[in-house]
Design a protein around this motif. Structure first.
Motif, mmCIF file in Angstrom:
data_model
loop_
_atom_site.group_PDB
_atom_site.id
_atom_site.type_symbol
_atom_site.label_atom_id
_atom_site.label_comp_id
_atom_site.label_asym_id
_atom_site.label_seq_id
_atom_site.Cartn_x
_atom_site.Cartn_y
_atom_site.Cartn_z
ATOM 1 N N MET A 1 -5.196 6.801 -24.017
ATOM 2 C CA MET A 1 -4.319 6.001 -24.903
ATOM 3 C C MET A 1 -5.176 6.128 -26.320
ATOM 4 O O MET A 1 -4.414 6.067 -27.119
ATOM 5 C CB MET A 1 -4.428 4.740 -24.585
ATOM 6 C CG MET A 1 -3.642 3.546 -25.254
ATOM 7 S SD MET A 1 -1.717 3.969 -25.086
ATOM 8 C CE MET A 1 -1.174 2.388 -25.610
ATOM 9 N N GLY A 2 -6.250 6.651 -26.338
ATOM 10 C CA GLY A 2 -7.184 6.524 -27.638
ATOM 11 C C GLY A 2 -6.399 7.666 -28.274
ATOM 12 O O GLY A 2 -6.250 7.671 -29.580
ATOM 13 N N LEU A 3 -6.129 8.850 -27.814
ATOM 14 C CA LEU A 3 -5.867 10.089 -28.587
ATOM 15 C C LEU A 3 -4.369 9.588 -29.105
ATOM 16 O O LEU A 3 -3.914 10.025 -30.083
ATOM 17 C CB LEU A 3 -5.611 11.332 -27.603
ATOM 18 C CG LEU A 3 -5.229 12.482 -28.227
ATOM 19 C CD1 LEU A 3 -6.051 12.886 -29.412
ATOM 20 C CD2 LEU A 3 -5.272 13.210 -27.313
ATOM 21 N N ILE A 4 -3.552 9.005 -28.227
ATOM 22 C CA ILE A 4 -2.016 8.680 -28.665
ATOM 23 C C ILE A 4 -2.187 7.673 -29.883
ATOM 24 O O ILE A 4 -1.479 8.081 -30.876
ATOM 25 C CB ILE A 4 -1.295 8.093 -27.476
ATOM 26 C CG1 ILE A 4 -1.090 9.317 -26.520
ATOM 27 C CG2 ILE A 4 -0.056 7.697 -28.031
ATOM 28 C CD1 ILE A 4 -0.536 8.749 -25.318
ATOM 29 N N SER A 5 -3.341 6.745 -29.741
ATOM 30 C CA SER A 5 -3.152 5.697 -31.048
ATOM 31 C C SER A 5 -3.834 6.308 -32.320
ATOM 32 O O SER A 5 -3.253 6.202 -33.389
ATOM 33 C CB SER A 5 -3.961 4.551 -30.565
ATOM 34 O OG SER A 5 -5.376 4.960 -30.466
ATOM 35 N N GLU A 6 -4.589 7.325 -32.060
ATOM 36 C CA GLU A 6 -5.111 7.989 -33.326
ATOM 37 C C GLU A 6 -3.980 8.891 -33.965
ATOM 38 O O GLU A 6 -3.982 9.114 -35.090
ATOM 39 C CB GLU A 6 -6.363 9.033 -32.654
ATOM 40 C CG GLU A 6 -7.590 8.256 -32.443
ATOM 41 C CD GLU A 6 -8.257 7.402 -33.636
ATOM 42 O OE1 GLU A 6 -8.281 8.153 -34.808
ATOM 43 O OE2 GLU A 6 -8.698 6.456 -33.696
ATOM 44 N N LEU A 8 -0.947 8.495 -33.854
ATOM 45 C CA LEU A 8 -0.001 7.651 -34.360
ATOM 46 C C LEU A 8 -0.447 6.979 -35.632
ATOM 47 O O LEU A 8 0.333 6.611 -36.623
ATOM 48 C CB LEU A 8 0.633 6.535 -33.260
ATOM 49 C CG LEU A 8 1.404 7.124 -32.307
ATOM 50 C CD1 LEU A 8 1.678 5.924 -31.238
ATOM 51 C CD2 LEU A 8 2.872 7.783 -32.587
ATOM 52 N N LEU A 9 -1.697 6.629 -35.664
ATOM 53 C CA LEU A 9 -2.194 5.934 -36.760
ATOM 54 C C LEU A 9 -2.771 6.766 -38.034
ATOM 55 O O LEU A 9 -3.164 6.627 -38.941
ATOM 56 C CB LEU A 9 -3.457 5.148 -36.346
ATOM 57 C CG LEU A 9 -3.093 3.900 -35.589
ATOM 58 C CD1 LEU A 9 -4.335 3.007 -35.168
ATOM 59 C CD2 LEU A 9 -2.073 2.852 -36.164
ATOM 60 N N LEU A 10 -2.727 8.157 -37.848
ATOM 61 C CA LEU A 10 -3.159 9.227 -38.661
ATOM 62 C C LEU A 10 -2.580 9.178 -39.705
ATOM 63 O O LEU A 10 -3.149 9.221 -41.071
ATOM 64 C CB LEU A 10 -2.751 10.587 -37.925
ATOM 65 C CG LEU A 10 -3.682 11.730 -38.779
ATOM 66 C CD1 LEU A 10 -5.190 11.738 -38.550
ATOM 67 C CD2 LEU A 10 -3.043 13.216 -38.078
ATOM 68 N N PRO A 11 -1.084 8.751 -40.210
ATOM 69 C CA PRO A 11 -0.703 8.496 -41.586
ATOM 70 C C PRO A 11 -1.521 7.221 -42.295
ATOM 71 O O PRO A 11 -1.517 7.590 -43.516
ATOM 72 C CB PRO A 11 0.619 8.141 -41.369
ATOM 73 C CG PRO A 11 1.058 8.941 -39.970
ATOM 74 C CD PRO A 11 -0.008 8.694 -39.170
#
Length: 87
Positions: A1-6, A8-11
């Motif tokens: 889940m950490g990779l996905i949230s990173e 998604l929050l990259l912008p």
């Protein structure tokens, strides 16, 4: 889940970086503002202004109280923690 949230929050990374930089600048400004050496120098300058007749005794007392409050906060170590925010 950490990779996905990173991903998604990259912008929002630039905003997070800017917020971090602002916090660092604020922390350093508070450190300087409450630094006992800085406050003592301002007290000496204030006394010189009184002796030169540039300010009244009442103005001196008011500013001296403010500087002594800053000095006390700086000596307690409240600067840079959010406790020493200027009024």
């Amino acid at each position: 889940m950490g990779l996905i949230s990173e991903v998604l929050l990259l912008p929002f990374a630039p905003a997070r970086g800017s917020a971090w930089a602002i916090r660092q600048v604020l922390r350093e400004a508070e450190r300087i503002y409450y630094d006992p050496a800085t406050v003592r120098a301002e007290l000496a300058q204030l006394e010189q202004r009184l002796e030169a007749g540039e300010i009244t005794e009442e103005e001196f007392d008011r500013q001296e109280d403010e500087l002594l409050d800053r000095l006390e906060t700086g000596m307690r170590g409240g600067a840079g923690t959010g406790e020493g925010a200027a009024p």
